[in-house]
Scaffold this motif. Structure first.
Motif, PDB file in Angstrom:
ATOM      1  N   THR A  95      31.037  31.664  45.078  1.00  0.00           N
ATOM      2  CA  THR A  95      30.766  31.923  43.662  1.00  0.00           C
ATOM      3  C   THR A  95      31.756  31.100  42.860  1.00  0.00           C
ATOM      4  OG1 THR A  95      32.319  33.777  43.502  1.00  0.00           O
ATOM      5  CG2 THR A  95      30.057  34.285  44.191  1.00  0.00           C
ATOM      6  N   THR A  96      31.674  31.180  41.566  1.00  0.00           N
ATOM      7  CA  THR A  96      32.681  30.516  40.754  1.00  0.00           C
ATOM      8  C   THR A  96      34.020  31.230  40.921  1.00  0.00           C
ATOM      9  OG1 THR A  96      33.168  29.665  38.530  1.00  0.00           O
ATOM     10  CG2 THR A  96      32.319  31.919  38.687  1.00  0.00           C
ATOM     11  N   VAL A  97      35.096  30.553  40.599  1.00  0.00           N
ATOM     12  CA  VAL A  97      36.419  31.178  40.667  1.00  0.00           C
ATOM     13  C   VAL A  97      36.546  32.179  39.524  1.00  0.00           C
ATOM     14  CG1 VAL A  97      38.904  30.762  40.566  1.00  0.00           C
ATOM     15  CG2 VAL A  97      37.416  29.122  41.730  1.00  0.00           C
ATOM     16  N   LEU A  98      36.896  33.414  39.866  1.00  0.00           N
ATOM     17  CA  LEU A  98      36.987  34.477  38.866  1.00  0.00           C
ATOM     18  C   LEU A  98      38.411  34.606  38.360  1.00  0.00           C
ATOM     19  CD1 LEU A  98      34.938  37.197  40.794  1.00  0.00           C
ATOM     20  CD2 LEU A  98      34.102  35.686  38.995  1.00  0.00           C
ATOM     21  N   GLN A  99      38.580  34.550  37.059  1.00  0.00           N
ATOM     22  CA  GLN A  99      39.907  34.789  36.495  1.00  0.00           C
ATOM     23  C   GLN A  99      40.178  36.292  36.548  1.00  0.00           C
ATOM     24  OE1 GLN A  99      40.440  33.643  32.378  1.00  0.00           O
ATOM     25  NE2 GLN A  99      42.621  33.233  32.708  1.00  0.00           N
ATOM     26  N   VAL A 100      41.289  36.656  37.132  1.00  0.00           N
ATOM     27  CA  VAL A 100      41.617  38.071  37.299  1.00  0.00           C
ATOM     28  C   VAL A 100      42.989  38.357  36.708  1.00  0.00           C
ATOM     29  CG1 VAL A 100      40.152  38.459  39.309  1.00  0.00           C
ATOM     30  CG2 VAL A 100      42.479  37.600  39.642  1.00  0.00           C
ATOM     31  N   TRP A 101      43.181  39.619  36.331  1.00  0.00           N
ATOM     32  CA  TRP A 101      44.421  40.064  35.701  1.00  0.00           C
ATOM     33  C   TRP A 101      44.906  41.336  36.384  1.00  0.00           C
ATOM     34  CZ3 TRP A 101      45.984  36.590  32.082  1.00  0.00           C
ATOM     35  CH2 TRP A 101      44.996  35.777  31.505  1.00  0.00           C
ATOM     36  N   ALA A 102      46.182  41.601  36.210  1.00  0.00           N
ATOM     37  CA  ALA A 102      46.742  42.849  36.729  1.00  0.00           C
ATOM     38  C   ALA A 102      46.016  44.033  36.098  1.00  0.00           C
ATOM     39  CB  ALA A 102      48.239  42.918  36.422  1.00  0.00           C
ATOM     40  N   GLY A 103      45.698  45.030  36.923  1.00  0.00           N
ATOM     41  CA  GLY A 103      44.983  46.210  36.456  1.00  0.00           C
ATOM     42  C   GLY A 103      43.487  46.151  36.690  1.00  0.00           C
ATOM     43  N   GLN A 104      42.968  44.986  37.114  1.00  0.00           N
ATOM     44  CA  GLN A 104      41.538  44.857  37.357  1.00  0.00           C
ATOM     45  C   GLN A 104      41.173  45.262  38.782  1.00  0.00           C
ATOM     46  OE1 GLN A 104      40.683  40.757  36.174  1.00  0.00           O
ATOM     47  NE2 GLN A 104      39.668  41.511  34.330  1.00  0.00           N
ATOM     48  N   HIS A 105      39.958  45.729  38.917  1.00  0.00           N
ATOM     49  CA  HIS A 105      39.414  46.106  40.224  1.00  0.00           C
ATOM     50  C   HIS A 105      38.258  45.171  40.537  1.00  0.00           C
ATOM     51  CE1 HIS A 105      36.488  48.291  42.783  1.00  0.00           C
ATOM     52  NE2 HIS A 105      37.569  48.723  43.411  1.00  0.00           N
ATOM     53  N   LEU A 106      38.396  44.406  41.624  1.00  0.00           N
ATOM     54  CA  LEU A 106      37.363  43.464  42.038  1.00  0.00           C
ATOM     55  C   LEU A 106      36.708  43.961  43.320  1.00  0.00           C
ATOM     56  CD1 LEU A 106      35.914  40.673  41.869  1.00  0.00           C
ATOM     57  CD2 LEU A 106      37.807  39.741  43.227  1.00  0.00           C
ATOM     58  N   ALA A 107      35.391  43.977  43.331  1.00  0.00           N
ATOM     59  CA  ALA A 107      34.637  44.348  44.530  1.00  0.00           C
ATOM     60  C   ALA A 107      33.605  43.264  44.794  1.00  0.00           C
ATOM     61  CB  ALA A 107      33.961  45.699  44.354  1.00  0.00           C
ATOM     62  N   ALA A 108      33.304  43.061  46.072  1.00  0.00           N
ATOM     63  CA  ALA A 108      32.317  42.057  46.455  1.00  0.00           C
ATOM     64  C   ALA A 108      31.425  42.619  47.548  1.00  0.00           C
ATOM     65  CB  ALA A 108      33.009  40.786  46.933  1.00  0.00           C
ATOM     66  N   ASP A 109      30.133  42.443  47.373  1.00  0.00           N
ATOM     67  CA  ASP A 109      29.144  42.899  48.350  1.00  0.00           C
ATOM     68  C   ASP A 109      28.602  41.675  49.085  1.00  0.00           C
ATOM     69  OD1 ASP A 109      27.057  43.905  49.800  1.00  0.00           O
ATOM     70  OD2 ASP A 109      26.173  45.053  48.153  1.00  0.00           O
ATOM     71  N   PHE A 110      28.850  41.610  50.392  1.00  0.00           N
ATOM     72  CA  PHE A 110      28.410  40.490  51.222  1.00  0.00           C
ATOM     73  C   PHE A 110      27.177  40.850  52.050  1.00  0.00           C
ATOM     74  CE2 PHE A 110      32.595  39.180  50.080  1.00  0.00           C
ATOM     75  CZ  PHE A 110      32.680  37.803  50.248  1.00  0.00           C
ATOM     76  N   GLY A 111      26.401  41.813  51.594  1.00  0.00           N
ATOM     77  CA  GLY A 111      25.183  42.181  52.306  1.00  0.00           C
ATOM     78  C   GLY A 111      25.481  42.693  53.710  1.00  0.00           C
ATOM     79  N   PRO A 112      24.915  42.068  54.744  1.00  0.00           N
ATOM     80  CA  PRO A 112      25.102  42.565  56.116  1.00  0.00           C
ATOM     81  C   PRO A 112      26.543  42.471  56.620  1.00  0.00           C
ATOM     82  CG  PRO A 112      23.997  40.432  56.115  1.00  0.00           C
ATOM     83  CD  PRO A 112      24.023  40.893  54.698  1.00  0.00           C
ATOM     84  N   LEU A 113      27.384  41.700  55.935  1.00  0.00           N
ATOM     85  CA  LEU A 113      28.794  41.607  56.344  1.00  0.00           C
ATOM     86  C   LEU A 113      29.635  42.738  55.772  1.00  0.00           C
ATOM     87  CD1 LEU A 113      29.653  37.789  56.154  1.00  0.00           C
ATOM     88  CD2 LEU A 113      29.304  39.204  58.180  1.00  0.00           C
ATOM     89  N   GLY A 114      29.063  43.498  54.847  1.00  0.00           N
ATOM     90  CA  GLY A 114      29.783  44.632  54.287  1.00  0.00           C
ATOM     91  C   GLY A 114      30.375  44.355  52.919  1.00  0.00           C
ATOM     92  N   GLN A 115      31.175  45.294  52.459  1.00  0.00           N
ATOM     93  CA  GLN A 115      31.789  45.209  51.130  1.00  0.00           C
ATOM     94  C   GLN A 115      33.313  45.037  51.253  1.00  0.00           C
ATOM     95  OE1 GLN A 115      29.653  48.072  51.834  1.00  0.00           O
ATOM     96  NE2 GLN A 115      27.989  46.697  51.230  1.00  0.00           N
TER      97      GLN A 115
END
Length: 332
Positions: free
Chosen positions: A306-326
């Motif tokens: 995906t594109t590079v996501l700008q992240v900051w302290a305090g944020q919660h990032l989750a990613a769903d990879f389908g059959p590979l899990g979350q």
């Protein structure tokens, strides 16, 4: 002729790199370099003006006069001692500090990878594998790269099952990627380097979140500064081992990322070089050209699908990879 000379060395031959520059353009920058706190203990900057000083040298300082713009300059800048630059990069990474190195002056990929290798040695951590950055067009555009680049992953930067991560200074963002673990050395002697042989050499594939960042205060765009700066790698956060997955179906996996449970981006695994296994093929070719190979148990982080996501302290990032899990992580 501009010369940047290491103060702690008696070596006379430039061994870092040289590059033609315009002195009118770079004089203020060179003066700034000479007064940079971190570099002041490592380098002195000298200027050689045969037109005016009859071959004598004088030290350049911030108050040095600017040469006339009517003069025609053809100058060469030298930086001695790659190991000094590498030591500063390693120290910055180890202590989560930013430095003032002029990485934008590196003139070739070869020099950049030499600096990176020396910095990895100075870091003193065992190599656990390799991280690739810039394997998708979106990520290259965001990072100002013309092609993929790679770096070693130190053991300390490979985090398995981590649920939180403290973002260091210089963090650029997070990327969702795949991490392969090698079942055997690749390539074997005389073995063809292609997708089929790579699939045979891979033991497993996990979902991962890669953290990328810089160790320099100034942002230098381009391949060489990024390569030297540990390939922009900061950390690789791996998910749990998945169930059985056919590598033939890998390119069809859809990845969805969420920030605070809100969908941010979705992408196909095929955005990584048409198939994430091609990242292993690309890396094996790059290493082979340098007389190296992937080893058993090495990990290979493929770079962002995906594109590079700008992240900051305090944020919660989750990613769903389908059959590979979350996979999820809270940044602090």
């Amino acid at each position: 002729m501009w010369t940047v000379r290491h103060l702690n060395s008696m070596r006379r031959t430039p061994v870092f790199y040289k590059r033609r520059i315009n002195a009118n353009t770079h004089l203020p920058f060179c003066a700034k370099l000479g007064s940079a706190p971190m570099l002041r203990d490592h380098y002195e900057i000298l200027i050689f003006l045969p037109q005016f000083t009859n071959g004598t040298h004088r030290r350049l300082g911030p108050s040095s006069p600017r040469p006339s713009t009517s003069m025609k300059w053809s100058t060469t800048m030298y930086f001695e001692l790659k190991d000094a630059t590498a030591t500063i990069l390693a120290k910055s990474r180890r202590h989560d500090e930013l430095c003032d190195l002029p990485l934008g002056l590196i003139s070739s990929d070869c020099e950049a990878y030499d600096i990176q290798a020396t910095a990895q040695d100075a870091l003193g951590s065992t190599c656990r594998g390799y991280a690739i950055v810039g394997t998708s067009e979106m990520s290259r555009r965001t990072l100002g790269l013309s092609k993929p680049i790679y770096s070693e992953i130190p053991t300390s930067a490979l985090l398995v099952g981590a649920k939180d991560f403290r973002l260091p200074p210089g963090t650029i963002g997070a990327q969702c990627e795949f991490v392969f673990t090698m079942r055997r050395p690749f390539p074997d002697a005389g073995e063809a380097i292609d997708r089929d042989s790579a699939a045979d050499a891979v033991l497993e594939c996990r979902p991962a979140i890669g953290i990328i960042g810089r160790r320099t205060r100034r942002v230098f765009m381009g391949d060489q500064p990024a390569i030297a700066d540990f390939g922009l790698h900061t950390a690789t956060i791996c998910g749990d081992r998945p169930g059985k997955l056919s590598l033939a179906d890998l390119a069809d996996i859809e990845i969805t990322t969420f920030l605070f449970k809100q969908t941010v981006f979705s992408a196909k695994a095929a955005s990584v070089m048409d198939n994430p296994l091609n990242a292993v093929v690309w890396l094996a070719n790059e290493l082979s050209a340098r007389g190296k190979q992937l080893k058993s148990d090495d990990v290979v982080a493929t770079g962002s699908c995906t594109t590079v996501l700008q992240v900051w302290a305090g944020q919660h990032l989750a990613a769903d990879f389908g059959p590979l899990g979350q996979l999820e992580c809270v940044f602090t």
